[in-house]
Design an enzyme around this catalytic site. Structure first.
Site, short mmCIF file in Angstrom:
data_model
loop_
_atom_site.label_atom_id
_atom_site.label_comp_id
_atom_site.label_asym_id
_atom_site.label_seq_id
_atom_site.Cartn_x
_atom_site.Cartn_y
_atom_site.Cartn_z
N ALA A 234 4.87 -21.25 6.51
CA ALA A 234 5.08 -22.70 6.36
C ALA A 234 5.24 -23.08 4.89
CB ALA A 234 3.93 -23.44 7.02
N ARG A 235 4.13 -23.32 4.22
CA ARG A 235 4.15 -23.64 2.79
C ARG A 235 2.96 -22.97 2.11
NH1 ARG A 235 8.64 -24.85 3.16
NH2 ARG A 235 9.67 -26.82 2.74
N GLU A 264 6.27 -20.57 -6.11
CA GLU A 264 7.39 -19.63 -5.97
C GLU A 264 8.36 -19.73 -7.14
OE1 GLU A 264 8.98 -20.59 -2.10
OE2 GLU A 264 7.05 -20.19 -1.17
N HIS A 282 10.09 -16.00 0.75
CA HIS A 282 10.47 -17.26 1.40
C HIS A 282 11.82 -17.10 2.12
CE1 HIS A 282 9.97 -21.90 1.26
NE2 HIS A 282 10.66 -21.54 2.33
C1 8YV Z 1 14.29 -22.77 3.43
C2 8YV Z 1 12.23 -24.12 4.18
O1 8YV Z 1 13.90 -21.67 2.68
O2 8YV Z 1 12.91 -25.31 6.09
C3 8YV Z 1 12.20 -25.27 5.10
O3 8YV Z 1 11.43 -26.21 4.83
O4 8YV Z 1 11.45 -24.02 3.31
C4 8YV Z 1 13.23 -23.03 4.40
O5 8YV Z 1 13.83 -23.02 5.61
C5 8YV Z 1 14.85 -23.75 2.51
O6 8YV Z 1 14.76 -25.07 2.90
C6 8YV Z 1 16.31 -23.38 2.26
O7 8YV Z 1 16.85 -24.15 1.31
#
Ligand code: 8YV
Length: 317
Positions: A234-235, A264, A282
């Site tokens: 997730a985060r 990151e 990620h």
């Molecule tokens: C992607 C993400 O790495 O959906 C998200 O919130 O963190 C990931 O899917 C990112 O957004 C790609 O730019």
């Protein structure tokens, strides 16, 4: 005249970039050496922003784009955009909801199996030519089974549910925590994270991080216990990373599978050094399939907003 779009992160699907270039004047900020000067020069012309879930956009940047009509997040996490601020300006913020669910859930399961079955160390053992000189099966310690383990899911949104479905197919009892109990699932609801950790073998983080910073701390990791595993797709900021490093070092948990980190691309040295973690950069949504579907949703959001319509799935308008 083509509308001007500011893009804050690369998109890795050539067909999506071709469509963007055909429809818009693209300003790819990540390619610029002096980004401040670039915004000063082009900010007034910008009508749409494309950004990544993790990157988002600052309020300061939004203020420097007076003609902005839409922020299209190429991802599902909108924690790096101040939604209240965007709402107060009537600015639509969209995400690619549903486009990446399957791949993120697949990676969560992949991380679980990789960590528990110690696939990386087995792979290294064979690849580095150690097997012929250490032919005894005793050269590699036994790993742990995934099937049937108690899986606790933090955040039962689309991704959490897809992980639950997959883990259930492995015969795992599923429990979850979220801000409320869901009436449409049969999984056990556990209102507090500490109790969920205590009753799970594998704790999987699939929650939005808008309001949930640092929820996995030393107490939660201690509750997960020495035979427990943490998986995070997730985060990074959901976890107190120093507490996680410490828990791994003192054997308070058995291992972790992590796709996301607090800062990151910087990963704490203790995680890099630990043999009990499996790390990814990620990449849970980084498949051709997800990124193509995500790119199409970004294109749709831009087209709808610039045509004066409310973009489908706008979170703020
Ligand atoms: C992607 C993400 O790495 O959906 C998200 O919130 O963190 C990931 O899917 C990112 O957004 C790609 O730019």
């Amino acid at each position: 005249m083509k509308p001007h779009i500011l893009q804050l992160n690369p998109i890795l699907v050539p067909a999506i970039n071709q469509k963007l270039d055909a429809l818009y004047v693209m300003h790819r900020l990540y390619e610029q050496d002096d980004r401040e000067a670039y915004i000063r020069e082009h900010g007034a012309a910008i009508r749409g922003v494309i950004t990544g879930g993790h990157t988002g956009i600052s309020n300061d940047m939004i203020e420097r784009l007076p003609g902005l009509q839409v922020i299209a997040v190429n991802g599902v996490g909108t924690d790096a955009v101040d939604l209240a601020f965007a709402r107060s300006r009537g600015l639509p913020v969209t995400g690619t909801f549903g486009a990446l669910t399957e791949d993120v859930a697949d990676l969560a399961i992949g991380l679980i199996i990789t960590v528990l079955r110690e696939i990386c160390s087995g792979h290294d053992f064979v690849k580095t030519g150690k097997w012929p000189s250490n032919p005894s099966p005793a050269a590699i310690p036994l790993s742990r089974r995934f099937s049937g383990k108690r899986v606790g899911i933090v955040g039962l949104g689309k991704v959490g549910r897809a992980i639950a479905q997959r883990a259930a197919a492995f015969g795992c009892p599923i429990a979850y925590t979220d801000v409320r109990e869901m009436s449409d699932v049969a999984y056990a609801y556990v209102p507090d994270l500490l109790s969920l950790a205590r009753t799970s073998d594998i704790l999987v983080l699939a929650a939005a991080a808008d309001k949930a910073q640092g929820i996995v701390n030393a107490a939660v990791l201690d509750a997960l216990g020495k035979d427990g595993y943490l998986i995070n797709i997730a985060r990074g900021k959901l976890v107190v990373e120093s507490d996680l490093c410490d828990a791994l070092a003192r054997g308070a948990i058995a291992g972790a599978g992590l796709d996301v980190f607090v800062d990151e691309p910087n990963v704490p040295a203790a995680l890099l050094a630990s043999e009990r973690v499996v790390l990814q950069a990620h990449r849970a949504s980084a498949t051709v399939e997800s990124r193509t579907a995500m790119g199409e949703m970004v294109l749709a959001s831009l087209a709808q907003a610039l045509a004066g319509q409310r973009p489908e799935g706008s979170l703020t308008t």
